[in-house]
Design a protein around this motif. Structure first.
Motif, short mmCIF file in Angstrom:
data_model
loop_
_atom_site.label_atom_id
_atom_site.label_comp_id
_atom_site.label_asym_id
_atom_site.label_seq_id
_atom_site.Cartn_x
_atom_site.Cartn_y
_atom_site.Cartn_z
N ASN A 79 26.58 45.06 45.06
CA ASN A 79 26.48 43.61 45.19
C ASN A 79 27.65 42.89 44.52
O ASN A 79 27.47 41.82 43.91
CB ASN A 79 25.16 43.10 44.61
CG ASN A 79 23.97 43.60 45.38
OD1 ASN A 79 24.02 43.74 46.60
ND2 ASN A 79 22.89 43.88 44.67
N GLY A 80 28.84 43.46 44.64
CA GLY A 80 29.97 42.79 44.05
C GLY A 80 31.28 43.53 44.25
O GLY A 80 31.32 44.61 44.85
N ILE A 81 32.36 42.93 43.74
CA ILE A 81 33.68 43.57 43.76
C ILE A 81 34.35 43.34 42.41
O ILE A 81 33.98 42.43 41.65
CB ILE A 81 34.59 43.01 44.87
CG1 ILE A 81 34.90 41.52 44.64
CG2 ILE A 81 33.99 43.24 46.26
CD1 ILE A 81 36.03 41.00 45.51
N GLN A 82 35.35 44.17 42.11
CA GLN A 82 36.15 44.04 40.90
C GLN A 82 37.63 43.99 41.26
O GLN A 82 38.06 44.70 42.18
CB GLN A 82 35.90 45.21 39.95
CG GLN A 82 34.50 45.31 39.41
CD GLN A 82 34.31 46.54 38.55
OE1 GLN A 82 35.00 47.55 38.73
NE2 GLN A 82 33.38 46.47 37.61
N LEU A 83 38.39 43.18 40.55
CA LEU A 83 39.84 43.19 40.62
C LEU A 83 40.35 43.99 39.42
O LEU A 83 40.02 43.68 38.27
CB LEU A 83 40.42 41.77 40.56
CG LEU A 83 40.84 41.15 41.91
CD1 LEU A 83 39.64 41.05 42.83
CD2 LEU A 83 41.52 39.81 41.71
N VAL A 84 41.14 45.02 39.72
CA VAL A 84 41.56 45.97 38.69
C VAL A 84 43.08 46.09 38.71
O VAL A 84 43.70 46.11 39.77
CB VAL A 84 40.92 47.36 38.94
CG1 VAL A 84 41.41 48.37 37.92
CG2 VAL A 84 39.40 47.25 38.89
N SER A 85 43.68 46.19 37.52
CA SER A 85 45.13 46.37 37.40
C SER A 85 45.53 47.75 37.90
O SER A 85 44.91 48.76 37.54
CB SER A 85 45.56 46.20 35.95
OG SER A 85 46.88 46.65 35.76
N LEU A 86 46.56 47.81 38.74
CA LEU A 86 47.06 49.11 39.21
C LEU A 86 47.75 49.88 38.09
O LEU A 86 47.76 51.11 38.10
CB LEU A 86 48.05 48.89 40.37
CG LEU A 86 47.45 48.52 41.72
CD1 LEU A 86 48.56 48.17 42.72
CD2 LEU A 86 46.60 49.66 42.28
N ALA A 87 48.28 49.18 37.13
CA ALA A 87 49.06 49.84 36.07
C ALA A 87 48.19 50.62 35.10
O ALA A 87 48.49 51.76 34.74
CB ALA A 87 49.88 48.80 35.31
N ASN A 88 47.05 50.03 34.68
CA ASN A 88 46.25 50.69 33.64
C ASN A 88 44.75 50.70 33.95
O ASN A 88 43.95 51.06 33.09
CB ASN A 88 46.49 50.02 32.29
CG ASN A 88 46.29 48.51 32.36
OD1 ASN A 88 45.57 48.01 33.22
ND2 ASN A 88 46.96 47.80 31.45
N ASN A 89 44.37 50.27 35.13
CA ASN A 89 42.96 50.28 35.57
C ASN A 89 42.10 49.29 34.79
O ASN A 89 40.87 49.39 34.80
CB ASN A 89 42.36 51.68 35.47
CG ASN A 89 41.27 51.91 36.49
OD1 ASN A 89 41.36 51.42 37.61
ND2 ASN A 89 40.23 52.64 36.12
N ASN A 90 42.71 48.34 34.10
CA ASN A 90 41.95 47.33 33.37
C ASN A 90 41.25 46.37 34.33
O ASN A 90 41.81 45.99 35.36
CB ASN A 90 42.86 46.53 32.43
CG ASN A 90 43.23 47.31 31.19
OD1 ASN A 90 42.62 48.34 30.89
ND2 ASN A 90 44.23 46.83 30.46
N LEU A 91 40.02 45.97 33.97
CA LEU A 91 39.27 45.03 34.77
C LEU A 91 39.79 43.62 34.50
O LEU A 91 39.86 43.16 33.36
CB LEU A 91 37.77 45.11 34.41
CG LEU A 91 36.84 44.16 35.15
CD1 LEU A 91 36.88 44.40 36.66
CD2 LEU A 91 35.41 44.30 34.62
N LEU A 92 40.17 42.93 35.58
CA LEU A 92 40.73 41.59 35.46
C LEU A 92 39.73 40.50 35.85
O LEU A 92 39.74 39.41 35.27
CB LEU A 92 41.97 41.47 36.36
CG LEU A 92 43.09 42.48 36.10
CD1 LEU A 92 44.15 42.39 37.19
CD2 LEU A 92 43.71 42.26 34.73
N PHE A 93 38.91 40.80 36.84
CA PHE A 93 37.98 39.79 37.35
C PHE A 93 36.91 40.52 38.14
O PHE A 93 37.17 41.57 38.75
CB PHE A 93 38.72 38.80 38.27
CG PHE A 93 38.01 37.50 38.50
CD1 PHE A 93 38.19 36.42 37.66
CD2 PHE A 93 37.15 37.34 39.59
CE1 PHE A 93 37.54 35.21 37.90
CE2 PHE A 93 36.51 36.14 39.83
CZ PHE A 93 36.71 35.07 38.98
N ASP A 94 35.68 39.99 38.12
CA ASP A 94 34.67 40.54 39.01
C ASP A 94 33.81 39.42 39.58
O ASP A 94 33.74 38.32 39.02
CB ASP A 94 33.81 41.62 38.33
CG ASP A 94 32.87 41.05 37.28
OD1 ASP A 94 32.95 39.84 36.98
OD2 ASP A 94 32.04 41.81 36.74
#
Length: 415
Positions: free
Chosen positions: A354-369
């Motif tokens: 029930n959702g999506i995440q925006l993740v940094s390609l460089a370090n896999n850090n979660l930026l937004f969900d």
């Protein structure tokens, strides 16, 4: 919908062509936008001048929702009024009436009934710079037909004389070659056979071809919009459907010697997987073209759940592009997230329940969900992004400095 008491007000929503808005004379009379006394006087008299139950008609390609045009057509110092209307009692046949004013009274000087039931285009232009206005009319057989007929008339001897008639699907009248004269660009052809965009001068009552370029013959033209390239050149942006899912934008411009498709030397512009239409989205006077690409880790599927990243770019006549915006989209749930410039091309999208995440390609850090849930069961511990009638959208993480909650937007994608 029609309400048949007195003058009739109709709202028609056109998909491809036809009449975008129909207003009764009573509506126009009471409109606060009508400030000109001469026009108000004419609108009052239209109740008597036009047949009962007539409907004033607005062309699709008219940003002002205008049905009445007042202009000195032949340069004699006397203004004429042209009124566009239809009569439902005559199977909605289009009528064009030319009226003249004498002692504050308008009377009909000429009247024509061109073969058509929907007005796509209407314009008054001095095409050949002789001081006399040409009346350019584009008509269709219905609101949904792509094939139309263009007629050019001149006002002579108190009548509209037709000088040109030809078929078209797309029409733009602009100064393409910067010679301070207007050219006519016509898109026409037959699907699965050929399509061309051809540029014309209007001379001595006829069209003279300047240049032509071929278009994709398998494209189903959804929208054609006139606008500016990034370098200031004028262009026609042709947005089309290809097959079931793909879309294509072809940009037609004049490079000083010939008509071209912008980007053709680089192999044409890329196909897109969402219905993205060209528009001046940031209102800077330059048209942006929508493009899509799959974020890293995804394989394209025939599914509305595929989380495409959308770019809006501007083009110059030499084919070079400049990216303006980038968005993470969710077509199924009709929302997007603005990606700041410093993160363009540096994020991917992960699907969660029930959702999506925006993740940094460089370090896999979660930026937004973004999580969506039934509105009846909200989670007050999370930050609410938006609400609709049935759904609540929220985020579960602390606000990232580059991705504020304002980056989330609901959007009803154009189909």
């Amino acid at each position: 919908m029609r309400k048949g008491i007195g003058w009739v007000t109709i709202l028609l929503i056109a998909l491809l062509a036809g009449c975008d808005l129909v207003k009764s004379p009573n509506e126009l009379i009471t409109s606060p936008q009508q400030q000109d006394e001469q026009k108000r006087n004419l609108e009052q008299q239209l109740k008597v001048l036009l047949p009962p139950s007539s409907e004033l008609v607005t062309p699709v390609q008219n940003d002002k929702n205008q049905s009445i045009f007042i202009e000195d057509l032949d340069g004699d110092g006397q203004q004429e009024a042209i009124v566009l209307y239809r009569n439902p009692q005559q199977k909605s046949q289009i009528h064009i009436a030319v009226l003249q004013e004498e002692n504050a009274k308008w009377h009909e000087a000429a009247h024509i009934e061109p073969n058509g039931q929907a007005i796509d285009y209407f314009g008054l232009h001095d095409l050949d710079k002789d001081g006399v206005m040409e009346v350019v009319v584009g008509l269709g057989e219905s609101e949904f037909e792509t094939k139309k007929q263009m007629m050019i008339y001149v006002w002579q001897d108190r009548s509209l004389k037709k000088t040109v008639e030809r078929s078209y699907e797309g029409l733009d009248i602009s100064d393409y070659n910067t010679d301070e004269k207007l050219e006519l660009l016509l898109v026409d052809g037959e699907r699965r056979a050929f399509y061309t965009a051809e540029l014309f001068h209007y001379e001595l009552g006829d069209l003279v071809s300047l240049s032509a370029v071929s278009l994709n013959s398998y494209a189903f033209h959804k929208r054609m919009k006139s606008g500016k390239l990034n370098d200031g050149n004028h262009a026609l942006f042709v947005d089309s459907a290809i097959g079931v899912n793909a879309m294509l934008t072809e940009i037609i411009a004049y490079d000083g010697t010939t008509l071209i498709k912008v980007g053709a030397e680089q192999g044409d512009l890329a196909y897109k997987s969402l219905p993205l239409y060209s528009a001046d989205r940031n209102e800077d006077g330059i048209m942006e073209v929508g493009e899509t690409y799959l974020p890293e880790g995804w394989v394209e599927e025939d599914s509305t759940e595929t989380p495409y990243i959308v770019r809006y770019v501007t083009y110059s006549i030499n084919g070079t592009s400049k990216q303006v915006t980038e968005r993470a989209t969710n077509f199924e749930h009709t929302f997007y997230i603005d990606i700041p410039e410093k993160w363009h091309g540096k994020v991917t999208i992960k699907k969660i329940e029930n959702g999506i995440q925006l993740v940094s390609l460089a370090n896999n850090n979660l930026l937004f969900d973004v999580i969506w849930a039934n509105k009846e069961t909200p989670n007050s511990a999370h930050t609410i992004l938006k609400e609709t009638k049935d759904t609540i959208y929220y985020t579960t993480i602390e606000e990232h400095p580059d991705f504020p909650v304002e980056a989330f937007h609901l959007e009803q994608f154009e189909l």
